[in-house]
Motif scaffolding. Structure first.
Motif, mmCIF file in Angstrom:
data_model
loop_
_atom_site.group_PDB
_atom_site.id
_atom_site.type_symbol
_atom_site.label_atom_id
_atom_site.label_comp_id
_atom_site.label_asym_id
_atom_site.label_seq_id
_atom_site.Cartn_x
_atom_site.Cartn_y
_atom_site.Cartn_z
ATOM 1 N N ARG A 180 0.842 -1.188 0.000
ATOM 2 C CA ARG A 180 0.000 0.000 0.000
ATOM 3 C C ARG A 180 0.878 1.239 0.000
ATOM 4 N NH1 ARG A 180 -2.508 -3.917 2.831
ATOM 5 N NH2 ARG A 180 -4.743 -4.232 2.531
ATOM 6 N N GLN A 181 0.331 2.304 -0.553
ATOM 7 C CA GLN A 181 1.060 3.561 -0.556
ATOM 8 C C GLN A 181 0.138 4.688 -0.116
ATOM 9 O OE1 GLN A 181 2.388 3.605 -4.636
ATOM 10 N NE2 GLN A 181 0.659 4.852 -5.313
ATOM 11 N N LEU A 182 0.738 5.682 0.517
ATOM 12 C CA LEU A 182 0.008 6.850 1.005
ATOM 13 C C LEU A 182 0.187 7.974 0.000
ATOM 14 C CD1 LEU A 182 -1.613 7.989 3.423
ATOM 15 C CD2 LEU A 182 0.556 8.754 4.382
ATOM 16 N N GLU A 183 -0.937 8.535 -0.454
ATOM 17 C CA GLU A 183 -0.916 9.596 -1.457
ATOM 18 C C GLU A 183 -1.619 10.835 -0.936
ATOM 19 O OE1 GLU A 183 -0.954 6.757 -5.473
ATOM 20 O OE2 GLU A 183 -2.775 7.824 -4.856
ATOM 21 N N MET A 184 -1.314 11.969 -1.533
ATOM 22 C CA MET A 184 -1.919 13.237 -1.129
ATOM 23 C C MET A 184 -2.421 13.979 -2.357
ATOM 24 S SD MET A 184 -0.098 16.601 0.583
ATOM 25 C CE MET A 184 -0.250 16.143 2.298
ATOM 26 N N ARG A 185 -3.597 14.593 -2.210
ATOM 27 C CA ARG A 185 -4.089 15.566 -3.183
ATOM 28 C C ARG A 185 -4.398 16.853 -2.432
ATOM 29 N NH1 ARG A 185 -8.869 13.407 -6.836
ATOM 30 N NH2 ARG A 185 -9.745 12.765 -4.833
ATOM 31 N N TYR A 186 -4.184 17.993 -3.074
ATOM 32 C CA TYR A 186 -4.479 19.258 -2.417
ATOM 33 C C TYR A 186 -4.876 20.304 -3.448
ATOM 34 C CZ TYR A 186 0.380 20.234 -3.783
ATOM 35 O OH TYR A 186 1.542 20.389 -4.487
ATOM 36 N N PRO A 239 -6.239 24.770 -3.505
ATOM 37 C CA PRO A 239 -6.522 25.973 -2.712
ATOM 38 C C PRO A 239 -7.967 25.982 -2.223
ATOM 39 C CG PRO A 239 -5.324 26.542 -4.715
ATOM 40 C CD PRO A 239 -5.714 25.097 -4.849
ATOM 41 N N TYR A 240 -8.143 26.417 -0.987
ATOM 42 C CA TYR A 240 -9.478 26.423 -0.377
ATOM 43 C C TYR A 240 -10.351 27.518 -0.975
ATOM 44 C CZ TYR A 240 -13.062 27.749 3.001
ATOM 45 O OH TYR A 240 -14.250 28.103 3.588
ATOM 46 N N ARG A 241 -11.562 27.117 -1.333
ATOM 47 C CA ARG A 241 -12.606 28.066 -1.725
ATOM 48 C C ARG A 241 -13.911 27.583 -1.115
ATOM 49 N NH1 ARG A 241 -12.631 28.633 -8.103
ATOM 50 N NH2 ARG A 241 -14.771 29.228 -7.536
ATOM 51 N N PRO A 242 -14.622 28.443 -0.371
ATOM 52 C CA PRO A 242 -15.842 27.997 0.315
ATOM 53 C C PRO A 242 -16.981 27.618 -0.623
ATOM 54 C CG PRO A 242 -15.556 30.371 0.529
ATOM 55 C CD PRO A 242 -14.293 29.849 -0.073
ATOM 56 N N ASP A 243 -16.902 28.040 -1.890
ATOM 57 C CA ASP A 243 -17.988 27.727 -2.827
ATOM 58 C C ASP A 243 -17.717 26.446 -3.610
ATOM 59 O OD1 ASP A 243 -15.839 28.792 -4.199
ATOM 60 O OD2 ASP A 243 -17.081 29.794 -5.708
ATOM 61 N N MET A 244 -16.680 25.683 -3.213
ATOM 62 C CA MET A 244 -16.366 24.437 -3.899
ATOM 63 C C MET A 244 -16.581 23.251 -2.978
ATOM 64 S SD MET A 244 -12.885 25.428 -6.014
ATOM 65 C CE MET A 244 -12.934 23.923 -6.967
ATOM 66 N N SER A 245 -17.014 22.137 -3.551
ATOM 67 C CA SER A 245 -17.146 20.886 -2.805
ATOM 68 C C SER A 245 -15.827 20.125 -2.894
ATOM 69 C CB SER A 245 -18.283 20.038 -3.380
ATOM 70 O OG SER A 245 -17.968 19.616 -4.700
ATOM 71 N N TRP A 246 -15.744 19.006 -2.156
ATOM 72 C CA TRP A 246 -14.551 18.166 -2.243
ATOM 73 C C TRP A 246 -14.326 17.707 -3.684
ATOM 74 C CZ3 TRP A 246 -11.549 18.631 1.678
ATOM 75 C CH2 TRP A 246 -12.020 18.662 2.990
ATOM 76 N N ASP A 247 -15.389 17.221 -4.319
ATOM 77 C CA ASP A 247 -15.254 16.709 -5.686
ATOM 78 C C ASP A 247 -14.825 17.808 -6.654
ATOM 79 O OD1 ASP A 247 -15.966 14.206 -4.828
ATOM 80 O OD2 ASP A 247 -18.077 14.416 -5.378
ATOM 81 N N ASP A 248 -15.371 19.019 -6.475
ATOM 82 C CA ASP A 248 -14.970 20.130 -7.341
ATOM 83 C C ASP A 248 -13.487 20.465 -7.147
ATOM 84 O OD1 ASP A 248 -17.557 20.375 -8.298
ATOM 85 O OD2 ASP A 248 -18.119 21.865 -6.789
ATOM 86 N N ALA A 249 -13.055 20.474 -5.896
ATOM 87 C CA ALA A 249 -11.672 20.868 -5.595
ATOM 88 C C ALA A 249 -10.656 19.881 -6.159
ATOM 89 C CB ALA A 249 -11.492 21.007 -4.089
ATOM 90 N N PHE A 250 -10.970 18.575 -6.084
ATOM 91 C CA PHE A 250 -9.994 17.554 -6.466
ATOM 92 C C PHE A 250 -10.235 16.971 -7.861
ATOM 93 C CE2 PHE A 250 -9.946 16.766 -1.672
ATOM 94 C CZ PHE A 250 -8.878 17.635 -1.480
ATOM 95 N N LYS A 251 -11.181 17.543 -8.600
ATOM 96 C CA LYS A 251 -11.611 16.944 -9.861
ATOM 97 C C LYS A 251 -10.450 16.740 -10.825
ATOM 98 C CE LYS A 251 -14.156 19.597 -12.291
ATOM 99 N NZ LYS A 251 -15.326 20.394 -12.742
ATOM 100 N N GLU A 252 -9.542 17.675 -10.938
ATOM 101 C CA GLU A 252 -8.447 17.576 -11.911
ATOM 102 C C GLU A 252 -7.082 17.539 -11.230
ATOM 103 O OE1 GLU A 252 -8.873 20.742 -14.685
ATOM 104 O OE2 GLU A 252 -10.835 20.064 -15.417
ATOM 105 N N VAL A 253 -7.049 17.132 -9.982
ATOM 106 C CA VAL A 253 -5.800 17.123 -9.219
ATOM 107 C C VAL A 253 -5.220 15.713 -9.205
ATOM 108 C CG1 VAL A 253 -4.726 17.538 -6.974
ATOM 109 C CG2 VAL A 253 -6.579 19.028 -7.774
ATOM 110 N N GLU A 254 -3.986 15.572 -9.644
ATOM 111 C CA GLU A 254 -3.304 14.279 -9.618
ATOM 112 C C GLU A 254 -2.687 14.045 -8.232
ATOM 113 O OE1 GLU A 254 -3.153 11.912 -11.900
ATOM 114 O OE2 GLU A 254 -4.477 13.093 -13.198
ATOM 115 N N PRO A 255 -2.767 12.814 -7.718
ATOM 116 C CA PRO A 255 -2.191 12.542 -6.394
ATOM 117 C C PRO A 255 -0.667 12.596 -6.401
ATOM 118 C CG PRO A 255 -2.955 10.506 -7.416
ATOM 119 C CD PRO A 255 -3.408 11.625 -8.307
ATOM 120 N N VAL A 256 -0.119 12.982 -5.264
ATOM 121 C CA VAL A 256 1.323 13.023 -5.054
ATOM 122 C C VAL A 256 1.684 11.912 -4.075
ATOM 123 C CG1 VAL A 256 3.253 14.398 -4.168
ATOM 124 C CG2 VAL A 256 1.405 15.505 -5.448
#
Length: 213
Positions: free
Chosen positions: A120-126, A128-145
């Motif tokens: 198993r491996q531990l990955e991170m996605r991040y 910038p915070y915006r209050p008008d975005m959901s989790w899915d919106d925020a991470f939609k095009e973010v590749e894991p590190v």
């Protein structure tokens, strides 16, 4: 002393030379075996040292990151929700991001566990915070590190109660809840099934942030 006796005393016999070479070969064999054993011991010590250092680094990273969790709200299906949720294999929260702290700002962060073969491996996605975005919106095009690979087990738990009338307990799921958990626990095992020290982190509480909206 005659001539034959003088020749016998002036050199080694074939038998003596064979015995000498045999003893020398045994000596080299013993030395090689000792060096091989010492080398294996040094390699094992190096591996143990590296493993200990990896354990310390990943534990410090997780503790420092999770302990900076802050109370903010994001977009939910039915309106604003607090920016924290998690299961046994992922956790999402809002915090300053350590590698980018010099840039300032709050980030929505996801730590997730993914399987690669038997490991198993531990990955991170991040993002910038915006209050008008959901989790899915925020991470939609973010590749894991990749944070760390070669693990046998990573498990998240949450110590919480859903209301002030309930006693807190450890739970493996904390999604769509009205408050933050009191504590978060991370349990990790190496691929050799050796358990790392348990990591327990205090989380912020909503009632401490009256102005949060």
């Amino acid at each position: 002393m005659n001539l034959s006796q003088a020749k016998q005393q002036s050199g080694f016999t074939l038998l003596e030379m064979m015995v000498a070479f045999s003893l020398l070969a045994l000596l080299f064999l013993a030395l090689f075996s000792s060096f091989h054993t010492m080398g294996r011991g040094w390699d094992a010590a190096d591996r143990k040292l590296l493993k200990t250092e990896d354990t310390r680094l990943i534990s410090e990273f997780l503790r420092n990151q999770l302990s900076q969790t802050i109370v903010v709200q994001i977009k939910g299906e039915k309106g604003p929700v607090y920016a924290f949720e998690g299961t046994d294999h992922y956790v999402r929260y809002a915090a300053p991001l350590q590698p980018l702290q010099h840039q300032g700002g709050i980030y929505l962060i996801e730590l997730s566990v993914n399987r690669t073969g038997s490991e198993r491996q531990l990955e991170m996605r991040y993002a910038p915070y915006r209050p008008d975005m959901s989790w899915d919106d925020a991470f939609k095009e973010v590749e894991p590190v990749l944070v760390y690979s070669g693990l046998g087990l990573v498990h998240f738990d949450y110590y919480a109660a859903e209301s002030d009338k309930d006693d807190p307990r450890w739970q493996t799921d904390w999604v769509d809840k009205p408050v933050y958990p009191l504590l978060m626990r991370v349990m990790i095992e190496g691929k050799d099934h050796q358990a790392w020290p348990k990591l327990i982190v205090d989380l912020p509480q909503v009632d401490e942030y009256v102005g949060a909206s």
